[in-house]
Design a protein around this motif. Structure first.
Motif, PDB file in Angstrom:
ATOM      1  N   PHE A  45       0.830  -1.209   0.000  1.00 24.45           N
ATOM      2  CA  PHE A  45       0.000   0.000   0.000  1.00 24.45           C
ATOM      3  C   PHE A  45       0.867   1.262   0.000  1.00 24.45           C
ATOM      4  O   PHE A  45       0.504   2.283  -0.587  1.00 24.45           O
ATOM      5  CB  PHE A  45      -0.934   0.005   1.214  1.00 24.45           C
ATOM      6  N   ASN A  46       2.019   1.179   0.658  1.00 22.95           N
ATOM      7  CA  ASN A  46       2.966   2.298   0.630  1.00 22.95           C
ATOM      8  C   ASN A  46       3.375   2.609  -0.806  1.00 22.95           C
ATOM      9  O   ASN A  46       3.423   3.774  -1.219  1.00 22.95           O
ATOM     10  CB  ASN A  46       4.191   1.952   1.473  1.00 22.95           C
ATOM     11  N   ASN A  47       3.638   1.565  -1.595  1.00 25.80           N
ATOM     12  CA  ASN A  47       4.018   1.767  -2.994  1.00 25.80           C
ATOM     13  C   ASN A  47       2.859   2.285  -3.834  1.00 25.80           C
ATOM     14  O   ASN A  47       3.076   2.988  -4.821  1.00 25.80           O
ATOM     15  CB  ASN A  47       4.557   0.466  -3.588  1.00 25.80           C
ATOM     16  N   LEU A  48       1.622   1.934  -3.453  1.00 26.87           N
ATOM     17  CA  LEU A  48       0.467   2.495  -4.164  1.00 26.87           C
ATOM     18  C   LEU A  48       0.411   4.008  -3.989  1.00 26.87           C
ATOM     19  O   LEU A  48       0.125   4.748  -4.936  1.00 26.87           O
ATOM     20  CB  LEU A  48      -0.830   1.864  -3.647  1.00 26.87           C
ATOM     21  N   THR A  49       0.694   4.469  -2.774  1.00 23.66           N
ATOM     22  CA  THR A  49       0.732   5.926  -2.570  1.00 23.66           C
ATOM     23  C   THR A  49       1.877   6.553  -3.351  1.00 23.66           C
ATOM     24  O   THR A  49       1.769   7.690  -3.829  1.00 23.66           O
ATOM     25  CB  THR A  49       0.893   6.272  -1.076  1.00 23.66           C
ATOM     26  N   ALA A  87      -0.590  15.162  -3.469  1.00 26.54           N
ATOM     27  CA  ALA A  87      -0.105  13.805  -3.193  1.00 26.54           C
ATOM     28  C   ALA A  87       0.056  13.558  -1.692  1.00 26.54           C
ATOM     29  O   ALA A  87      -0.194  12.449  -1.207  1.00 26.54           O
ATOM     30  CB  ALA A  87       1.228  13.579  -3.902  1.00 26.54           C
ATOM     31  N   SER A  88       0.443  14.599  -0.941  1.00 25.22           N
ATOM     32  CA  SER A  88       0.645  14.432   0.501  1.00 25.22           C
ATOM     33  C   SER A  88      -0.658  14.069   1.209  1.00 25.22           C
ATOM     34  O   SER A  88      -0.656  13.265   2.145  1.00 25.22           O
ATOM     35  CB  SER A  88       1.246  15.705   1.110  1.00 25.22           C
ATOM     36  N   PHE A  89      -1.784  14.639   0.763  1.00 22.24           N
ATOM     37  CA  PHE A  89      -3.080  14.318   1.367  1.00 22.24           C
ATOM     38  C   PHE A  89      -3.457  12.856   1.100  1.00 22.24           C
ATOM     39  O   PHE A  89      -3.961  12.155   1.986  1.00 22.24           O
ATOM     40  CB  PHE A  89      -4.169  15.243   0.831  1.00 22.24           C
ATOM     41  N   ILE A  90      -3.203  12.397  -0.133  1.00 24.05           N
ATOM     42  CA  ILE A  90      -3.515  11.008  -0.482  1.00 24.05           C
ATOM     43  C   ILE A  90      -2.641  10.050   0.324  1.00 24.05           C
ATOM     44  O   ILE A  90      -3.116   9.035   0.846  1.00 24.05           O
ATOM     45  CB  ILE A  90      -3.321  10.788  -1.991  1.00 24.05           C
ATOM     46  N   MET A  91      -1.362  10.369   0.447  1.00 19.02           N
ATOM     47  CA  MET A  91      -0.444   9.515   1.205  1.00 19.02           C
ATOM     48  C   MET A  91      -0.848   9.442   2.674  1.00 19.02           C
ATOM     49  O   MET A  91      -0.788   8.376   3.293  1.00 19.02           O
ATOM     50  CB  MET A  91       0.982  10.050   1.085  1.00 19.02           C
ATOM     51  N   ALA A  92      -1.270  10.570   3.248  1.00 17.64           N
ATOM     52  CA  ALA A  92      -1.682  10.581   4.655  1.00 17.64           C
ATOM     53  C   ALA A  92      -2.903   9.690   4.868  1.00 17.64           C
ATOM     54  O   ALA A  92      -2.991   8.955   5.865  1.00 17.64           O
ATOM     55  CB  ALA A  92      -1.976  12.009   5.098  1.00 17.64           C
ATOM     56  N   THR A  93      -3.851   9.737   3.933  1.00 16.16           N
ATOM     57  CA  THR A  93      -5.057   8.913   4.041  1.00 16.16           C
ATOM     58  C   THR A  93      -4.707   7.421   4.040  1.00 16.16           C
ATOM     59  O   THR A  93      -5.193   6.642   4.878  1.00 16.16           O
ATOM     60  CB  THR A  93      -6.019   9.214   2.879  1.00 16.16           C
ATOM     61  N   VAL A  94      -3.842   7.018   3.106  1.00 15.00           N
ATOM     62  CA  VAL A  94      -3.440   5.611   3.031  1.00 15.00           C
ATOM     63  C   VAL A  94      -2.635   5.224   4.263  1.00 15.00           C
ATOM     64  O   VAL A  94      -2.799   4.125   4.816  1.00 15.00           O
ATOM     65  CB  VAL A  94      -2.625   5.355   1.747  1.00 15.00           C
ATOM     66  N   GLY A  95      -1.757   6.111   4.748  1.00 16.62           N
ATOM     67  CA  GLY A  95      -0.962   5.820   5.930  1.00 16.62           C
ATOM     68  C   GLY A  95      -1.822   5.550   7.150  1.00 16.62           C
ATOM     69  O   GLY A  95      -1.553   4.620   7.926  1.00 16.62           O
ATOM     70  N   ILE A 191       4.852   6.228   6.236  1.00 20.44           N
ATOM     71  CA  ILE A 191       4.002   6.827   5.210  1.00 20.44           C
ATOM     72  C   ILE A 191       3.474   8.182   5.693  1.00 20.44           C
ATOM     73  O   ILE A 191       3.520   9.189   4.968  1.00 20.44           O
ATOM     74  CB  ILE A 191       2.828   5.899   4.847  1.00 20.44           C
ATOM     75  N   CYS A 192       2.974   8.218   6.933  1.00 22.78           N
ATOM     76  CA  CYS A 192       2.429   9.466   7.485  1.00 22.78           C
ATOM     77  C   CYS A 192       3.518  10.517   7.642  1.00 22.78           C
ATOM     78  O   CYS A 192       3.285  11.704   7.393  1.00 22.78           O
ATOM     79  CB  CYS A 192       1.757   9.186   8.832  1.00 22.78           C
ATOM     80  N   LYS A 193       4.721  10.089   8.074  1.00 24.93           N
ATOM     81  CA  LYS A 193       5.835  11.039   8.226  1.00 24.93           C
ATOM     82  C   LYS A 193       6.234  11.623   6.878  1.00 24.93           C
ATOM     83  O   LYS A 193       6.467  12.841   6.746  1.00 24.93           O
ATOM     84  CB  LYS A 193       7.031  10.313   8.849  1.00 24.93           C
TER      85      LYS A 193
END
Length: 303
Positions: A45-49, A87-95, A191-193
């Protein structure tokens, strides 16, 4: 090579990252679910973000190549920064989703020990991402592109995440089944960081923030330019991968207009040569006799 050609070169790095992330995310998710590894699923999932983030970088690079127009006299370079912010908002959601899933797995009554094959998948992915990191870092330095260098740093963190996932899986094989979901939690935190770091740097740039230490360095270069007596004011801001500088310098009031203009040209040449900054707006003012006496007294004052 001008800045638009450099941005075009940067697209290669973004496309390499996207291709690698598409392959690795599919492989990790399939192996993670197939071999019961929460850490490898989280890494997938990290790679998906990362696909989203790299795509945002690519879109930003494409838009930033548009030439200046009536609505954008400075060009479209900030499209890179805006894309990174999205992109940062999407990554935070997945994290956050990864953290919730890993937390549920950690406190579950029964945990399945993941197959050792999933550890080899994670280590292979780490080696692949390390190669992508070295390629993008080399390209980013060659074309001096900050967005691509940020993507390269993300590639490196992804390689380290995969190593961490492998450690968690191997630990589970050694009789520590809780280590796999703990590794998944660590991946979620990373991911969140990463999302926070991208969000902070993007908002800082969009609000015309600039590193104070770097500004001091730029000021020192201008002060050493022949003919500059003092700097009255200096400002800098980031515009995509470019730096824009506005500076007011004071010179000898006896200089002619042509001589003052030559000083401005020399400042521009030095900033381009030493710092690769090509957008410098120089305003020249005469130094008053009182200011000249004050500067002379300060130079003569013993330390």
């Amino acid at each position: 090579m001008d800045q638009y050609q450099e941005i075009k070169q940067g697209e290669k790095g973004a496309m390499v990252s996207i291709g690698a992330y598409i392959i690795l995310s599919g492989l990790k998710l399939a192996a993670g679910y197939g071999f019961a590894s929460a850490a490898l699923v989280a890494d997938g999932f990290n790679n998906l973000t990362d696909i989203v983030a790299s795509t945002a970088v690519l879109i930003g690079l494409r838009i930033s190549q548009k030439p200046p127009d009536n609505d954008h006299p400075y060009g479209h370079f900030r499209a890179e920064t805006i894309a990174a912010l999205v992109a940062s908002f999407i990554m935070a959601t997945v994290g956050i989703q990864v953290l919730i899933s890993a937390g549920s797995s950690l406190f579950a009554d029964h945990r399945t020990t993941p197959n050792l094959i999933s550890a080899w998948v994670a280590l292979g992915a780490a080696a692949c991402m390390a190669a992508v990191y070295m390629y993008n870092r080399k390209l980013a330095r060659k074309i001096n592109n900050q967005a691509l260098m940020a993507a390269a740093k993300d590639n490196l963190s992804d390689a380290l995440v995969s190593v961490g996932a492998a450690v968690g899986i191997i630990g589970s094989q050694l009789g520590l089944p809780w280590l796999d979901p703990v590794a998944a939690l660590a991946v979620g935190l990373i991911i969140c960081k990463t999302a926070w770091d991208i969000f902070y740097s993007s908002t800082h740039a969009l609000t015309d923030g600039f590193n104070e230490k770097e500004l001091i360095t730029l000021r020192g270069t201008i002060e050493k330019t022949h003919g500059v007596r003092s700097i009255k004011d200096i400002k800098a801001r980031v515009h995509g991968s470019n730096v824009l500088i506005d500076v007011v310098v004071q010179v000898d009031p006896q200089l002619t207009l042509v001589e003052s203009h030559q000083i401005s040209d020399e400042i521009e040449r030095r900033m381009e040569r030493k710092h690769n900054i090509m957008s410098v707006h120089v305003h020249v003012e005469p130094l008053s006799p009182e200011q000249s006496d004050a500067l002379l007294s300060e130079k003569l004052r013993p330390n």
